[in-house]
Design a protein around this motif. Sequence first.
Motif, PDB file in Angstrom:
ATOM      1  N   ALA A  17       0.827  -1.209   0.000  1.00 43.59           N
ATOM      2  CA  ALA A  17       0.000   0.000   0.000  1.00 43.59           C
ATOM      3  C   ALA A  17       0.857   1.254   0.000  1.00 43.59           C
ATOM      4  N   SER A  18       2.106   1.166   0.487  1.00 43.33           N
ATOM      5  CA  SER A  18       2.998   2.320   0.528  1.00 43.33           C
ATOM      6  C   SER A  18       4.072   2.234  -0.551  1.00 43.33           C
ATOM      7  N   GLN A 230     -14.435  -2.303  -1.823  1.00 43.94           N
ATOM      8  CA  GLN A 230     -13.078  -1.824  -2.073  1.00 43.94           C
ATOM      9  C   GLN A 230     -12.245  -2.906  -2.760  1.00 43.94           C
ATOM     10  N   THR A 481      -2.311  15.593  -8.145  1.00 42.77           N
ATOM     11  CA  THR A 481      -3.203  15.183  -7.060  1.00 42.77           C
ATOM     12  C   THR A 481      -4.634  15.599  -7.387  1.00 42.77           C
ATOM     13  N   ALA A 503      -3.139  12.164  -2.714  1.00 46.10           N
ATOM     14  CA  ALA A 503      -2.172  11.301  -3.403  1.00 46.10           C
ATOM     15  C   ALA A 503      -2.243  11.614  -4.893  1.00 46.10           C
ATOM     16  N   SER A 505      -2.236  11.188  -8.954  1.00 42.34           N
ATOM     17  CA  SER A 505      -2.749  10.261  -9.958  1.00 42.34           C
ATOM     18  C   SER A 505      -2.053  10.540 -11.282  1.00 42.34           C
ATOM     19  N   GLY A 525      -2.524   5.379  -9.365  1.00 41.46           N
ATOM     20  CA  GLY A 525      -1.388   5.788  -8.568  1.00 41.46           C
ATOM     21  C   GLY A 525      -0.087   5.753  -9.341  1.00 41.46           C
ATOM     22  N   MET A 531      -6.793   3.540  -7.925  1.00 41.23           N
ATOM     23  CA  MET A 531      -7.030   4.161  -6.630  1.00 41.23           C
ATOM     24  C   MET A 531      -8.463   4.681  -6.588  1.00 41.23           C
ATOM     25  N   ALA A 533     -11.410   6.840  -3.978  1.00 40.21           N
ATOM     26  CA  ALA A 533     -11.883   7.530  -2.774  1.00 40.21           C
ATOM     27  C   ALA A 533     -13.406   7.568  -2.864  1.00 40.21           C
ATOM     28  N   PRO A 546      -9.951   7.725   2.480  1.00 38.08           N
ATOM     29  CA  PRO A 546      -8.615   7.942   1.911  1.00 38.08           C
ATOM     30  C   PRO A 546      -8.539   7.497   0.449  1.00 38.08           C
ATOM     31  N   GLU A 548      -6.826   5.686  -1.966  1.00 33.12           N
ATOM     32  CA  GLU A 548      -5.822   4.628  -1.874  1.00 33.12           C
ATOM     33  C   GLU A 548      -6.129   3.509  -2.853  1.00 33.12           C
ATOM     34  N   ALA A 549      -5.126   2.646  -3.050  1.00 34.00           N
ATOM     35  CA  ALA A 549      -5.246   1.557  -4.009  1.00 34.00           C
ATOM     36  C   ALA A 549      -6.307   0.560  -3.574  1.00 34.00           C
TER      37      ALA A 549
END
Length: 558
Positions: A17-18, A230, A481, A503, A505, A525, A531, A533, A546, A548-549
Amino acid sequence: MGRAQVREAMRRPGTSASAPPAATMLVAACPEDVRLLMSPELRSAPLVVVCLTAGDDRSREALRQGLAQWSGGGRWREERAARRAGLALPGIWLGLDGPARCEAWLLDAARGDEKAAVAALAAVCRETGPVLVRTHDPDPAHTAADEPEERGKAARLALEAARTYQRNSGNPTLVECVWAGHREAAGSSAGQRYPLPNNWLARGGDGRLSAYLPTAAGIVRWHESRPGSQEWVGPSLLSGPRLMPALTLVHGPGGYVHLIGLRRTKRKDGGADVAIVHATQYQTGRALAAWHSMGGPNAGDWRKARQMGVPSGALDAQGALHVFVRNVGHSISTLRQQANGALSAWEHLRGLRVSDEIKAATAPDGTIEVYARTRDAAAVVHWRQAGDSWQEDAQLPLSPIAGTLSVDAAGGWSGSAVARFDNSPGHEYCVWQSADHARSVGPGGVSLGVSAGRGGTSSVAGVFIGGWNSTVLARAGADGTPLVGAYPDGRPDSGIWWQPLGARSLVPPATATDASGRAVVAGMGTDGRLMIARQKPDADGLQFTPFEAVRDADRSER
């Protein structure tokens, strides 16, 4: 930083994820042409530069100075006849030890041997794992002074190598083809030969969302494993012809999605035919219907046909699909496909010469409107469907900044489609409807305030926020972003406040509502993963989970 450290830093990350950004690759015909492909946002990821010729001393020095300026300084290391993974890549390798991670390959593989050039490019892709490849225009529609054929050849070889890499690795690889002769900054949507769509997120008839993006190897798709989840299935490479990295989506009733692209095929005489092709996605996650050709407005001459722009499209009240494209003469050509599949002949709409920025949308009354930015000035032409013909407005009092025009039917206040754009010279973000021609709303439409972000806008109406049905907008910020804002449906004059999602894109953000009516914003990402939201339920104002992926759905659910 030596070659081993550079290589390790640039490999495509896994599924953490990071995960850090994957590499961006620039493929140029010669070292001095690299400057035409560079832009500030590239500093956020490792950079790989590949030149298909090593050039002379002057050309190489221009490359060194350009990259040193871009990276903020650093010390260059140079090796000749460099080798990687046991593959000899004849030429020069440059590595930069500085604030930004960068390396450059200056090859000698392109001279007279296209297979060797593709093999060398694919080898660099395997070693560095780029998520984005940026190169020249593969089918220049401009003068030789602006776009020499060497650049077109380099772009076509880069596309072939990126296709090979993606098919072998399974990693979605975006391709940007930049027209070097454009006056706007390289890398902006205005300077791209194949701008990415901003409506690439769609809700199917079963309530599940699907995402579609054009990549080097074709169109990739993700879809929710179940409504509102998700967990997503994908990326899946859809079957079809060899497409250029262009895609137009037209959202139909019942969750249908029409996919329109450009197919390029080689001719026996050494030329290439480019045609518009179309397929339909009827059910979420299922196979596409068969692709079929719509030809093109200049199909009688392949040299002209390969220069047409990226098509736009919309459905009318009778279910007919209308396609619009910039032809070689820089006017608009249009074709109609009836609901039974029958195609009309191409029709040419006269008027001012237009750029590649042509946007079509279905108005609330079921008619189609077309907006196009003119080629020679910051102005707009507008056409509206009138029965079986097209009616042109006088030139509208609009001056959109190149690359910022978007048209849809979301969040309007009359029976016409909505155009959104950054206005020049005031740099205000504006909303306009053709009904405003008879209303006094001021030159340039309704201003929503000083412009924030860049490129076009994705929008969705009917989102419940704080007791009001509202229109949610998303566009890219200066660094990529996504920025999100909203106004009450039909009340853009209330203004808008933009909030970043946190984050970056690599693609323009897309919006849709999910099965629960919540606004969803999608992006890709910097590691190449989808990703999402999602609007928080019962939140005070517009708040999102958030950005996120997504998680990969279990194979048992596929």
